[in-house]
Design a protein around this motif. Sequence first.
Motif, PDB file in Angstrom:
ATOM      1  N   LEU A  98       0.821  -1.217   0.000  1.00  0.00           N
ATOM      2  CA  LEU A  98       0.000   0.000   0.000  1.00  0.00           C
ATOM      3  C   LEU A  98       0.853   1.264   0.000  1.00  0.00           C
ATOM      4  O   LEU A  98       0.522   2.243  -0.672  1.00  0.00           O
ATOM      5  CB  LEU A  98      -0.938  -0.004   1.208  1.00  0.00           C
ATOM      6  N   LEU A  99       1.951   1.259   0.725  1.00  0.00           N
ATOM      7  CA  LEU A  99       2.809   2.443   0.805  1.00  0.00           C
ATOM      8  C   LEU A  99       3.504   2.761  -0.511  1.00  0.00           C
ATOM      9  O   LEU A  99       3.663   3.927  -0.871  1.00  0.00           O
ATOM     10  CB  LEU A  99       3.869   2.263   1.900  1.00  0.00           C
ATOM     11  N   PHE A 100       3.937   1.741  -1.230  1.00  0.00           N
ATOM     12  CA  PHE A 100       4.749   1.968  -2.412  1.00  0.00           C
ATOM     13  C   PHE A 100       4.004   1.742  -3.719  1.00  0.00           C
ATOM     14  O   PHE A 100       4.623   1.611  -4.774  1.00  0.00           O
ATOM     15  CB  PHE A 100       6.004   1.083  -2.366  1.00  0.00           C
ATOM     16  N   GLY A 101       2.685   1.724  -3.678  1.00  0.00           N
ATOM     17  CA  GLY A 101       1.901   1.628  -4.900  1.00  0.00           C
ATOM     18  C   GLY A 101       1.928   0.262  -5.543  1.00  0.00           C
ATOM     19  O   GLY A 101       1.769   0.156  -6.758  1.00  0.00           O
ATOM     20  N   GLY A 102       2.129  -0.762  -4.786  1.00  0.00           N
ATOM     21  CA  GLY A 102       2.175  -2.105  -5.335  1.00  0.00           C
ATOM     22  C   GLY A 102       0.837  -2.577  -5.876  1.00  0.00           C
ATOM     23  O   GLY A 102       0.781  -3.406  -6.775  1.00  0.00           O
ATOM     24  N   TRP A 103      -0.246  -2.037  -5.337  1.00  0.00           N
ATOM     25  CA  TRP A 103      -1.576  -2.451  -5.791  1.00  0.00           C
ATOM     26  C   TRP A 103      -1.782  -2.047  -7.253  1.00  0.00           C
ATOM     27  O   TRP A 103      -2.268  -2.827  -8.070  1.00  0.00           O
ATOM     28  CB  TRP A 103      -2.642  -1.828  -4.901  1.00  0.00           C
ATOM     29  N   ASP A 104      -1.405  -0.819  -7.600  1.00  0.00           N
ATOM     30  CA  ASP A 104      -1.542  -0.353  -8.983  1.00  0.00           C
ATOM     31  C   ASP A 104      -0.657  -1.168  -9.926  1.00  0.00           C
ATOM     32  O   ASP A 104      -1.071  -1.525 -11.027  1.00  0.00           O
ATOM     33  CB  ASP A 104      -1.168   1.127  -9.093  1.00  0.00           C
ATOM     34  N   GLN A 105       0.549  -1.442  -9.492  1.00  0.00           N
ATOM     35  CA  GLN A 105       1.460  -2.224 -10.318  1.00  0.00           C
ATOM     36  C   GLN A 105       0.928  -3.634 -10.548  1.00  0.00           C
ATOM     37  O   GLN A 105       1.009  -4.169 -11.652  1.00  0.00           O
ATOM     38  CB  GLN A 105       2.850  -2.281  -9.669  1.00  0.00           C
ATOM     39  N   MET A 106       0.373  -4.228  -9.501  1.00  0.00           N
ATOM     40  CA  MET A 106      -0.179  -5.576  -9.634  1.00  0.00           C
ATOM     41  C   MET A 106      -1.373  -5.565 -10.593  1.00  0.00           C
ATOM     42  O   MET A 106      -1.519  -6.461 -11.425  1.00  0.00           O
ATOM     43  CB  MET A 106      -0.601  -6.126  -8.268  1.00  0.00           C
ATOM     44  N   ALA A 107      -2.204  -4.526 -10.516  1.00  0.00           N
ATOM     45  CA  ALA A 107      -3.357  -4.424 -11.419  1.00  0.00           C
ATOM     46  C   ALA A 107      -2.883  -4.240 -12.861  1.00  0.00           C
ATOM     47  O   ALA A 107      -3.449  -4.843 -13.786  1.00  0.00           O
ATOM     48  CB  ALA A 107      -4.249  -3.263 -10.991  1.00  0.00           C
ATOM     49  N   ASN A 108      -1.848  -3.445 -13.062  1.00  0.00           N
ATOM     50  CA  ASN A 108      -1.317  -3.240 -14.416  1.00  0.00           C
ATOM     51  C   ASN A 108      -0.753  -4.532 -14.985  1.00  0.00           C
ATOM     52  O   ASN A 108      -0.945  -4.842 -16.163  1.00  0.00           O
ATOM     53  CB  ASN A 108      -0.238  -2.158 -14.421  1.00  0.00           C
ATOM     54  N   GLN A 109      -0.039  -5.285 -14.167  1.00  0.00           N
ATOM     55  CA  GLN A 109       0.526  -6.554 -14.631  1.00  0.00           C
ATOM     56  C   GLN A 109      -0.577  -7.557 -14.957  1.00  0.00           C
ATOM     57  O   GLN A 109      -0.493  -8.266 -15.964  1.00  0.00           O
ATOM     58  CB  GLN A 109       1.453  -7.142 -13.558  1.00  0.00           C
ATOM     59  N   ALA A 110      -1.607  -7.610 -14.129  1.00  0.00           N
ATOM     60  CA  ALA A 110      -2.717  -8.531 -14.390  1.00  0.00           C
ATOM     61  C   ALA A 110      -3.434  -8.155 -15.678  1.00  0.00           C
ATOM     62  O   ALA A 110      -3.823  -9.036 -16.466  1.00  0.00           O
ATOM     63  CB  ALA A 110      -3.689  -8.517 -13.215  1.00  0.00           C
TER      64      ALA A 110
END
Length: 66
Positions: A45-57
Amino acid sequence: MASQQTGTSRRRRSAFIQPQSAEQPTRHPAVALAMALPCAVVLMLLFGGWDQMANQAEAVANLIGR
C-alpha cells in the motif's frame, strides 16, 4: 623435533551449524505467514504495489486475449 599431541583430538563445530535443541521447536509455516503478510500488505500500500499488480494482471489478460 616437533612435539606430537597424544590422546583424542577436539573437534570444532562450524559457526554456521547450530545444534537442534528441544527448547526451540521449529515454527509452523502458518505462523511465519501470519507474521510476514501484514508487513507485505503495508509495503504494497505504501509503495503503490496495488496499482502495479493491477497493471501486470491487465497486461497478462491482454496477452491471453481476454
